[in-house]
Motif scaffolding. Structure first.
Motif, PDB file in Angstrom:
ATOM      1  N   LEU A  31      29.416  41.758  12.988  1.00 36.42           N
ATOM      2  CA  LEU A  31      29.504  42.986  12.328  1.00 36.42           C
ATOM      3  C   LEU A  31      28.996  43.170  10.817  1.00 36.42           C
ATOM      4  CD1 LEU A  31      32.687  44.630  13.769  1.00 36.42           C
ATOM      5  CD2 LEU A  31      30.201  45.589  13.775  1.00 36.42           C
ATOM      6  N   LEU A  32      29.609  42.158  10.384  1.00 43.27           N
ATOM      7  CA  LEU A  32      29.153  41.913   8.859  1.00 43.27           C
ATOM      8  C   LEU A  32      27.514  41.521   8.644  1.00 43.27           C
ATOM      9  CD1 LEU A  32      30.949  41.729   6.393  1.00 43.27           C
ATOM     10  CD2 LEU A  32      30.680  39.178   6.367  1.00 43.27           C
ATOM     11  N   LEU A  33      27.386  40.786   9.657  1.00 45.04           N
ATOM     12  CA  LEU A  33      25.581  40.572   9.580  1.00 45.04           C
ATOM     13  C   LEU A  33      25.004  41.774   9.806  1.00 45.04           C
ATOM     14  CD1 LEU A  33      25.467  36.827  11.363  1.00 45.04           C
ATOM     15  CD2 LEU A  33      24.933  37.556   8.959  1.00 45.04           C
ATOM     16  N   LEU A  34      25.468  42.427  10.807  1.00 47.36           N
ATOM     17  CA  LEU A  34      24.515  43.732  11.233  1.00 47.36           C
ATOM     18  C   LEU A  34      24.512  44.636   9.774  1.00 47.36           C
ATOM     19  CD1 LEU A  34      25.441  44.576  14.919  1.00 47.36           C
ATOM     20  CD2 LEU A  34      23.442  44.243  13.987  1.00 47.36           C
ATOM     21  N   THR A  35      25.837  44.789   9.407  1.00 48.55           N
ATOM     22  CA  THR A  35      25.775  45.656   8.236  1.00 48.55           C
ATOM     23  C   THR A  35      25.029  45.169   7.185  1.00 48.55           C
ATOM     24  OG1 THR A  35      28.279  45.816   8.734  1.00 48.55           O
ATOM     25  CG2 THR A  35      27.422  46.876   6.603  1.00 48.55           C
ATOM     26  N   LEU A  36      24.883  43.942   6.896  1.00 54.05           N
ATOM     27  CA  LEU A  36      24.015  43.281   5.796  1.00 54.05           C
ATOM     28  C   LEU A  36      22.609  43.457   6.050  1.00 54.05           C
ATOM     29  CD1 LEU A  36      25.827  39.922   4.756  1.00 54.05           C
ATOM     30  CD2 LEU A  36      25.598  42.001   3.239  1.00 54.05           C
ATOM     31  N   LEU A  37      22.278  43.485   7.568  1.00 54.84           N
ATOM     32  CA  LEU A  37      21.076  43.536   7.812  1.00 54.84           C
ATOM     33  C   LEU A  37      20.362  45.033   7.727  1.00 54.84           C
ATOM     34  CD1 LEU A  37      19.276  41.419   9.254  1.00 54.84           C
ATOM     35  CD2 LEU A  37      19.518  42.620  11.322  1.00 54.84           C
ATOM     36  N   ILE A  38      21.394  46.024   8.197  1.00 50.58           N
ATOM     37  CA  ILE A  38      21.240  47.512   7.730  1.00 50.58           C
ATOM     38  C   ILE A  38      20.975  47.809   6.553  1.00 50.58           C
ATOM     39  CG2 ILE A  38      22.039  49.620   8.096  1.00 50.58           C
ATOM     40  CD1 ILE A  38      23.412  48.667  10.850  1.00 50.58           C
ATOM     41  N   ILE A  39      21.997  47.340   5.679  1.00 46.57           N
ATOM     42  CA  ILE A  39      21.813  47.565   4.342  1.00 46.57           C
ATOM     43  C   ILE A  39      20.445  46.763   3.709  1.00 46.57           C
ATOM     44  CG2 ILE A  39      22.760  47.036   1.664  1.00 46.57           C
ATOM     45  CD1 ILE A  39      25.519  47.279   3.175  1.00 46.57           C
ATOM     46  N   GLY A  40      20.090  45.656   4.040  1.00 44.62           N
ATOM     47  CA  GLY A  40      18.971  44.942   3.455  1.00 44.62           C
ATOM     48  C   GLY A  40      17.794  45.856   4.033  1.00 44.62           C
ATOM     49  N   GLY A  41      17.902  46.265   5.305  1.00 41.68           N
ATOM     50  CA  GLY A  41      16.674  47.087   5.951  1.00 41.68           C
ATOM     51  C   GLY A  41      16.373  48.222   4.852  1.00 41.68           C
ATOM     52  N   ALA A  42      17.641  48.870   4.644  1.00 40.08           N
ATOM     53  CA  ALA A  42      17.476  50.152   3.920  1.00 40.08           C
ATOM     54  C   ALA A  42      16.809  49.982   2.704  1.00 40.08           C
ATOM     55  CB  ALA A  42      18.840  50.750   3.774  1.00 40.08           C
ATOM     56  N   ASN A  43      17.370  48.998   1.889  1.00 35.36           N
ATOM     57  CA  ASN A  43      17.209  48.572   0.742  1.00 35.36           C
ATOM     58  C   ASN A  43      15.461  48.347   0.712  1.00 35.36           C
ATOM     59  OD1 ASN A  43      19.252  49.025  -0.654  1.00 35.36           O
ATOM     60  ND2 ASN A  43      19.845  46.829  -0.535  1.00 35.36           N
ATOM     61  N   TYR A  44      15.222  47.656   1.561  1.00 32.44           N
ATOM     62  CA  TYR A  44      13.673  47.086   1.846  1.00 32.44           C
ATOM     63  C   TYR A  44      12.915  48.588   1.930  1.00 32.44           C
ATOM     64  CZ  TYR A  44       9.312  45.365   3.542  1.00 32.44           C
ATOM     65  OH  TYR A  44       8.099  45.109   3.574  1.00 32.44           O
ATOM     66  N   PHE A  45      13.490  49.463   2.644  1.00 27.97           N
ATOM     67  CA  PHE A  45      12.567  50.635   3.115  1.00 27.97           C
ATOM     68  C   PHE A  45      12.559  51.559   1.661  1.00 27.97           C
ATOM     69  CE2 PHE A  45      12.606  55.173   4.467  1.00 27.97           C
ATOM     70  CZ  PHE A  45      11.746  55.154   5.415  1.00 27.97           C
ATOM     71  N   VAL A  46      13.899  51.551   1.121  1.00 29.95           N
ATOM     72  CA  VAL A  46      13.581  52.161  -0.095  1.00 29.95           C
ATOM     73  C   VAL A  46      12.564  51.705  -1.040  1.00 29.95           C
ATOM     74  CG1 VAL A  46      15.045  52.912  -2.371  1.00 29.95           C
ATOM     75  CG2 VAL A  46      16.024  53.352   0.104  1.00 29.95           C
TER      76      VAL A  46
END
Ligand code: HEC
Ligand code: HEC
Length: 474
Positions: A15-30
């Protein structure tokens, strides 16, 4: 127990990894869509001056491009941005004075060349001759602001209208379309409406028209948020060529700056560059360029014999204030002495000086040469033929006119038509075409007076003719 705990820990880690991935992805997207900078570097100093970004910010490029087609009714005439006086070189993506940068998405901005370059034509049939560093004769900055504000306020400014117009020029991915629909278009609309409100004060003063701008009131009222006053500061855009020879001069019409680098940073800030994002290296390139641009040669024949007769007349009547090396050249002449319109001087106050002096305190640049003076600079007259209309407020259409007493100078004329009149030495400012293509300049309006500067008015008409011939050689 241990087994359960292990399973539980595994799930937690996943779950933690997924969250990090999503946050990372969102940051990258922004980052990718809003902050990613793709530098556009122009090899030639000339192109850098015309099109190189000064981080001034502006309208998202794709939106800026489609506005004239979608909102043609808000433009002063046909021809898209050309009707606002933008100069467009053949085959170029944007006009001279407009930059394109990619910060996440393509953005439009202004460059120094917007107000500091012009075209002229020797006859209506001639193709436009572009002169860099010259005062613009055609660009109408207030009309440009009003156009953008009118677009923002138009109910047609919607994603449903803008996106298809953009897509007709540039394919957009599905995620681009979402960004334009839900973020970029609404935010742009809000800032264009804000622009209209921020410049509402221009409605209660005479319009500057093409080739002139309200000089520092925008900074006073919009950037510094100083209280509104009723000063009028419409000025002619000045030339910025040949700066190498202007060493030691005071800058701006009233000499409010004495340092060229600071004057250039001031120009960038006034064009919209944020204080914490001043591109010092890019501006240094501009400075190096404008030091060296030569003043343009007079493009018509000069009567050398007559000009030689004019030289001593210039030396006796004008050189102390206007020749390079003259005692007073490049320094200010008190308003009581020169006697020209004083509205521009009243705009500049000690309160603005103080704001400017504090502005760069926390930055890698600083203003330390800003001052208040009570007069206008006796400028050098290099390239004077292309600097018409004359005086700081552009109130005298022809060089020959300036040598007449104010009562005999042209009272109403039309600015913005770029055909040159070699007989009078200035742009064609009267007649049907100048009237239809130009902007009516009325010298009886506040800030537009053509009074003062009586030097040379008492010369005989032969002497005046010889003097004007000599001035063409400068
Ligand atoms: C929107 C139009 C506009 C833009 C953009 C602009 N300027 Fe100017 N500039 C002016 C006007 C108008 C003045 C005179 C203002 C006054 O004295 O009231 C001026 C004055 C100057 C002067 C002083 C000239 C002299 O001899 O006194 C310099 C130098 C200058 N600008 C350079 C620049 C540079 C470099 C840039 C780009 C970083 C720039 N300007 C951007 C309109 C503009
Ligand atoms: C005592 C100093 C002084 C003398 C002498 C003088 N001028 Fe000027 N001149 C000025 C000042 C100051 C300005 C700027 C006034 C303004 O813009 O309101 C100016 C502006 C001008 C301009 C307009 C410059 C521009 O960019 O629009 C021209 C052209 C000019 N002078 C020509 C002459 C000629 C020709 C003579 C001699 C017959 C002369 N001047 C004598 C001080 C002087």
């Amino acid at each position: 127990m241990i087994l359960v705990n292990n399973k539980f820990a595994k799930i937690l880690i996943i779950l933690l990894l997924l969250t990090l991935l999503i946050i990372g992805g969102a940051n990258y997207f922004v980052w990718y869509n809003f902050k990613r900078e793709v530098p556009i570097v122009y090899k030639s100093a000339e192109d850098h001056f015309k099109y190189g970004s000064i981080n001034s910010g502006g309208v998202p490029f794709f939106i800026w491009e489609v506005l004239p087609d979608l909102f043609a009714e808000h433009l002063p005439g046909p021809g898209g941005y050309k009707s606002l006086g933008f100069i467009w070189e053949k085959g170029q993506e944007m006009p001279v004075g407009v930059s394109k940068t990619i910060v996440g998405f393509p953005r439009q901005g202004s460059t120094c060349a917007l107000c500091h370059s012009t075209t002229y034509r020797k006859s209506p049939q001639d193709s436009p001759n572009l002169v860099l560093g010259a005062p613009t004769q055609t660009f109408d900055s207030v009309a440009n602001i009003r156009f953008l504000a009118a677009c923002g306020n138009d109910p047609k400014f919607t994603p449903d209208n803008l996106i298809p117009a953009i897509e007709a020029k540039h394919p957009l991915s599905w995620s681009d379309k979402l960004l334009y629909r839900y973020l970029i278009i609404p935010q742009t609309q809000e800032s264009l409406m804000g622009l209209g409100m921020a410049f509402a004060w221009t409605n209660s003063r005479p319009d500057p028209g093409p080739g002139r701008i309200p000089s520092f009131n925008p900074v006073k009222f919009v950037q510094f948020r100083l209280p509104l006053d009723d000063t009028i500061d419409n000025v002619d855009d000045p030339p910025i060529w040949n700066e190498r020879q202007h060493k030691g001069f005071d800058y701006h019409w009233d000499g409010l700056e004495t340092n060229l680098t600071e004057t250039i940073i001031m120009g960038a800030l006034a064009a919209g560059t944020p204080t914490d994002n001043v591109p010092l290296q890019d501006l240094q390139r501009v400075e190096d360029f404008i030091r060296l641009i030569p003043p343009p040669d007079y493009p018509f024949a000069i009567d050398a014999v007559l000009a030689a007769k004019g030289k001593p007349i210039f030396n006796n009547n004008c050189a102390s204030c206007h020749a390079f090396g003259g005692d007073r050249t490049g320094s200010f002449i008190p308003i009581e002495e020169v006697g020209t319109d004083d509205h521009r001087l009243e705009m500049w106050s000690q309160a603005v000086v103080d704001k400017y002096l504090a502005l760069g305190d926390a930055q890698s640049w600083d203003f330390t040469h800003v001052q208040k003076q009570n007069g206008y600079i006796a400028v050098s007259l290099d390239g004077i033929w292309l600097r018409a209309p004359y005086l700081h407020n552009g109130s005298v259409p022809y060089l020959r006119d300036l040598l007449e007493v104010p009562e005999k100078r042209t009272k109403v004329f039309y600015r913005g038509y770029d055909v040159y009149n070699p007989d009078k030495v200035g742009f064609v400012s009267e007649g049907t075409t100048a009237e239809t293509e130009g902007f009516k300049y009325d010298t009886t309006l506040d800030g537009n007076s053509n009074k003062g500067h009586l030097y040379g008015t008492e010369l005989s008409s032969e002497e005046k003719q010889a003097l004007v011939e000599y001035l063409k050689t400068l």
